[in-house]
Design a protein around this motif. Structure first.
Motif, short mmCIF file in Angstrom:
data_model
loop_
_atom_site.label_atom_id
_atom_site.label_comp_id
_atom_site.label_asym_id
_atom_site.label_seq_id
_atom_site.Cartn_x
_atom_site.Cartn_y
_atom_site.Cartn_z
N ILE A 45 0.83 -1.22 0.00
CA ILE A 45 0.00 0.00 0.00
C ILE A 45 0.85 1.25 0.00
CG2 ILE A 45 -1.93 -1.16 1.15
CD1 ILE A 45 -1.11 0.25 3.74
N PHE A 46 2.16 1.10 0.30
CA PHE A 46 3.07 2.24 0.30
C PHE A 46 3.86 2.34 -1.00
CE2 PHE A 46 2.48 0.77 4.67
CZ PHE A 46 1.97 1.93 5.25
N ILE A 53 0.93 0.68 -8.00
CA ILE A 53 0.61 1.50 -6.83
C ILE A 53 1.74 2.49 -6.64
CG2 ILE A 53 0.12 1.52 -4.36
CD1 ILE A 53 -0.83 -1.37 -4.62
N GLU A 54 1.42 3.77 -6.70
CA GLU A 54 2.43 4.82 -6.62
C GLU A 54 2.91 5.00 -5.18
OE1 GLU A 54 2.93 9.54 -7.90
OE2 GLU A 54 1.15 8.39 -8.48
N GLN A 59 11.28 8.75 -0.82
CA GLN A 59 11.72 7.46 -0.30
C GLN A 59 11.70 7.44 1.23
OE1 GLN A 59 15.55 6.37 -1.87
NE2 GLN A 59 15.62 4.41 -0.81
N ILE A 60 12.22 8.49 1.84
CA ILE A 60 12.25 8.56 3.30
C ILE A 60 10.84 8.68 3.87
CG2 ILE A 60 12.91 10.03 5.26
CD1 ILE A 60 15.57 10.53 3.84
N GLU A 61 9.99 9.46 3.22
CA GLU A 61 8.61 9.61 3.70
C GLU A 61 7.86 8.28 3.66
OE1 GLU A 61 7.94 14.31 2.40
OE2 GLU A 61 7.33 12.68 1.07
N ALA A 62 8.09 7.50 2.60
CA ALA A 62 7.43 6.20 2.49
C ALA A 62 7.90 5.25 3.60
CB ALA A 62 7.69 5.59 1.12
N ALA A 63 9.21 5.25 3.87
CA ALA A 63 9.73 4.39 4.94
C ALA A 63 9.16 4.83 6.29
CB ALA A 63 11.26 4.46 4.96
N ARG A 64 9.09 6.12 6.50
CA ARG A 64 8.54 6.64 7.76
C ARG A 64 7.07 6.24 7.93
NH1 ARG A 64 9.37 11.93 7.03
NH2 ARG A 64 11.49 11.86 7.90
N LEU A 65 6.31 6.30 6.85
CA LEU A 65 4.91 5.91 6.90
C LEU A 65 4.75 4.43 7.27
CD1 LEU A 65 3.37 7.76 3.81
CD2 LEU A 65 2.78 8.13 6.21
N LYS A 66 5.62 3.58 6.70
CA LYS A 66 5.60 2.16 7.05
C LYS A 66 5.83 1.96 8.54
CE LYS A 66 7.58 0.37 2.70
NZ LYS A 66 8.75 -0.35 2.16
N ALA A 67 6.87 2.64 9.06
CA ALA A 67 7.21 2.48 10.47
C ALA A 67 6.09 2.98 11.37
CB ALA A 67 8.51 3.24 10.78
N LYS A 69 2.90 3.18 10.65
CA LYS A 69 1.76 2.28 10.55
C LYS A 69 1.99 1.03 11.39
CE LYS A 69 -2.25 1.18 8.79
NZ LYS A 69 -3.47 1.95 9.15
N ALA A 70 3.22 0.54 11.40
CA ALA A 70 3.54 -0.65 12.21
C ALA A 70 3.34 -0.35 13.70
CB ALA A 70 4.97 -1.09 11.94
N LEU A 71 3.73 0.83 14.13
CA LEU A 71 3.53 1.22 15.54
C LEU A 71 2.04 1.36 15.86
CD1 LEU A 71 6.37 3.86 16.07
CD2 LEU A 71 6.35 1.46 16.72
#
Length: 286
Positions: A45-46, A53-54, A59-67, A69-71
């Motif tokens: 989804i990211f 899926i865009e 790149q950093i913003e996408a990684a931050r969003l993943k982290a 969401k996991a929290l």
């Protein structure tokens, strides 16, 4: 406080569905962090490498969003996530590079630390083929079957129904090529390397290197407040020529800064040399 005390015996949620724990977890063991991978965590989804899926933001913003969401899903306060990108190398023409980042989000200590790796070691590639022979030749060139392949009906697929991913043997490749030839509007097969970590051992090695860079930054503590992540924020050119002392384009010093308290510190001659070779001087060697 030693950096180990920030993370000792804590649980970190690793936001992945592509087995990145194989590269990341062993390296984080020295921090005594227990890595947990959440079940059914959909990182697609990211954004996907196959473009249906865009990716949201950088790149950093996408990684931050993943982290984040996991929290949110687990209720923990420490998360790790990674994100990769593939593009022409910024300094070396005609060669692709792989930039990997691994982000650590620590809500307990209000920390964000990012490890990075920029590497020319990548099999990132794509090609159009008109038959199986051409497709198989491309496959062997990019490290198949150890590295997976993606086959699609067109260059920019609209959704997953137009793509077959994770192809790792000749039989599946033949099936996918025949399927694409039968469904392609131009009668051609669009092939590309599968850049997901579990299908790409070369990329997995770069993720490990980015994780090691993250650990190195964690070990670098602010001299003033001891917060981990005391890292380089600025690089200053101007190393003097050994003969004429004219400033060159080589590195003279770097500036470290703490994200927590703002303390900064210069380090001269970061590459362990006080003078530049005259061959690098625009005055001595115009």
């Amino acid at each position: 406080m030693n950096y180990q005390q920030f993370f000792h015996n804590r649980v970190a949620i690793l936001a992945t569905m592509h087995h990145k724990e194989k590269a990341i977890a062993p390296i984080l063991e020295e921090l005594n962090i227990q890595i947990i991978v959440p079940q059914d965590f959909n990182t697609d989804i990211f954004g996907t490498f196959t473009r249906e899926i865009e990716r949201p933001g950088t790149q950093i913003e996408a990684a931050r969003l993943k982290a984040e969401k996991a929290l949110e899903l687990t209720g923990e306060n420490l998360a790790i996530a990674s994100e990769g990108s593939f593009a022409p190398h910024p300094y070396i023409p005609y060669l692709y590079s792989n930039r990997e980042i691994v982000i650590l989000l620590d809500k307990e200590n209000d920390l964000e630390i990012i490890g990075e790796e920029l590497s020319l070691e990548t099999n990132f590639n794509h090609q159009i083929a008109e038959n199986f022979t051409e497709a198989y030749d491309f496959a062997l060139k990019v490290g198949f079957p150890e590295h997976g392949l993606v086959v699609s009906c067109q260059e920019s697929p609209k959704d997953s129904s137009e793509i077959i991913k994770g192809i790792t043997n000749k039989e599946k490749l033949l099936e996918a090529v025949n399927w694409a030839l039968n469904n392609s509007p131009d009668g051609k097969v669009h092939l590309e390397t599968d850049m997901r970590a579990l299908y790409n051992p070369t990329r997995m090695k770069n993720i490990a290197k980015a994780t090691q860079n993250l650990v190195n930054k964690i070990k670098s503590q602010c001299p003033q407040c001891s917060t981990p992540g005391f890292e380089i924020t600025e690089r200053i050119q101007g190393l003097p020529c050994e003969i004429c002392a004219t400033p060159t384009n080589l590195l003279l010093c770097v500036v470290y800064q703490c994200k927590k308290c703002g303390f900064s510190q210069e380090k001269l001659f970061p590459e362990d040399r006080e003078f530049a070779d005259p061959a690098q001087c625009m005055y001595c060697n115009p």
